[in-house]
Motif scaffolding. Structure first.
Motif, PDB file in Angstrom:
ATOM      1  N   GLN A   3      83.103   9.786  61.241  1.00 23.10           N
ATOM      2  CA  GLN A   3      83.209   9.996  59.801  1.00 23.10           C
ATOM      3  C   GLN A   3      84.160   8.958  59.204  1.00 23.10           C
ATOM      4  O   GLN A   3      85.099   8.508  59.858  1.00 23.10           O
ATOM      5  N   LEU A   4      83.911   8.605  57.939  1.00 22.63           N
ATOM      6  CA  LEU A   4      84.766   7.644  57.245  1.00 22.63           C
ATOM      7  C   LEU A   4      86.005   8.361  56.750  1.00 22.63           C
ATOM      8  O   LEU A   4      85.918   9.383  56.068  1.00 22.63           O
ATOM      9  N   ASP A   5      87.177   7.827  57.093  1.00 24.36           N
ATOM     10  CA  ASP A   5      88.439   8.455  56.689  1.00 24.36           C
ATOM     11  C   ASP A   5      88.795   7.985  55.280  1.00 24.36           C
ATOM     12  O   ASP A   5      89.101   6.809  55.069  1.00 24.36           O
ATOM     13  N   THR A   6      88.743   8.895  54.311  1.00 23.34           N
ATOM     14  CA  THR A   6      89.037   8.549  52.918  1.00 23.34           C
ATOM     15  C   THR A   6      90.374   9.100  52.459  1.00 23.34           C
ATOM     16  O   THR A   6      90.658   9.120  51.267  1.00 23.34           O
ATOM     17  N   SER A   7      91.217   9.513  53.373  1.00 24.94           N
ATOM     18  CA  SER A   7      92.477  10.143  52.986  1.00 24.94           C
ATOM     19  C   SER A   7      93.449   9.148  52.358  1.00 24.94           C
ATOM     20  O   SER A   7      94.316   9.548  51.585  1.00 24.94           O
ATOM     21  N   THR A   8      93.332   7.863  52.648  1.00 23.75           N
ATOM     22  CA  THR A   8      94.278   6.881  52.109  1.00 23.75           C
ATOM     23  C   THR A   8      93.719   6.136  50.896  1.00 23.75           C
ATOM     24  O   THR A   8      94.386   5.254  50.356  1.00 23.75           O
ATOM     25  N   TRP A   9      92.523   6.463  50.457  1.00 27.91           N
ATOM     26  CA  TRP A   9      91.923   5.733  49.346  1.00 27.91           C
ATOM     27  C   TRP A   9      92.684   5.921  48.048  1.00 27.91           C
ATOM     28  O   TRP A   9      92.842   4.983  47.277  1.00 27.91           O
ATOM     29  N   ILE A  11      95.918   6.507  47.384  1.00 31.60           N
ATOM     30  CA  ILE A  11      97.166   5.734  47.297  1.00 31.60           C
ATOM     31  C   ILE A  11      96.871   4.233  47.298  1.00 31.60           C
ATOM     32  O   ILE A  11      97.569   3.452  46.633  1.00 31.60           O
ATOM     33  N   THR A  12      95.823   3.808  47.964  1.00 32.75           N
ATOM     34  CA  THR A  12      95.454   2.392  47.977  1.00 32.75           C
ATOM     35  C   THR A  12      94.985   1.944  46.595  1.00 32.75           C
ATOM     36  O   THR A  12      95.429   0.909  46.082  1.00 32.75           O
ATOM     37  N   ILE A  13      94.105   2.717  45.979  1.00 30.21           N
ATOM     38  CA  ILE A  13      93.586   2.363  44.658  1.00 30.21           C
ATOM     39  C   ILE A  13      94.687   2.447  43.615  1.00 30.21           C
ATOM     40  O   ILE A  13      94.812   1.579  42.737  1.00 30.21           O
ATOM     41  N   LEU A  14      95.537   3.473  43.694  1.00 35.19           N
ATOM     42  CA  LEU A  14      96.639   3.619  42.744  1.00 35.19           C
ATOM     43  C   LEU A  14      97.621   2.458  42.849  1.00 35.19           C
ATOM     44  O   LEU A  14      98.043   1.894  41.831  1.00 35.19           O
ATOM     45  N   SER A  15      97.982   2.074  44.048  1.00 33.14           N
ATOM     46  CA  SER A  15      98.916   0.955  44.205  1.00 33.14           C
ATOM     47  C   SER A  15      98.284  -0.352  43.754  1.00 33.14           C
ATOM     48  O   SER A  15      98.967  -1.221  43.189  1.00 33.14           O
ATOM     49  N   MET A  16      96.973  -0.521  43.940  1.00 32.70           N
ATOM     50  CA  MET A  16      96.299  -1.726  43.475  1.00 32.70           C
ATOM     51  C   MET A  16      96.313  -1.797  41.953  1.00 32.70           C
ATOM     52  O   MET A  16      96.585  -2.856  41.371  1.00 32.70           O
TER      53      MET A  16
END
Length: 67
Positions: A3-9, A11-16
């Motif tokens: 499965q694709l792990d989307t738990s860090t998406w 915080i990644t998008i917000l920081s970007m």
């Protein structure tokens, strides 16, 4: 199939987005903008055309008197 792990998406998008916002602010801060922009007074050149020298009126056929 893993499965694709989307738990860090998030915080990644917000920081970007935050990083792009600060980079844009730094880029805009480099420009010097005028304090009080004054409007330019533009004089329109007077053009002389033949139809401005005489009085003219255009009649529509419906406004002419009946004969």
């Amino acid at each position: 199939m893993p499965q694709l792990d989307t738990s860090t998406w998030f915080i990644t998008i917000l920081s970007m987005i935050i990083t792009l916002f600060f980079m844009f602010q730094l880029k805009v801060a480099k420009y010097n903008f005028p304090e009080n922009p004054e409007p330019k007074l533009m004089s329109m050149p007077k053009s002389t055309t033949p139809w401005e020298k005489k009085w003219t009126k255009i009649y529509s056929p419906l406004s002419l008197p009946l004969q």
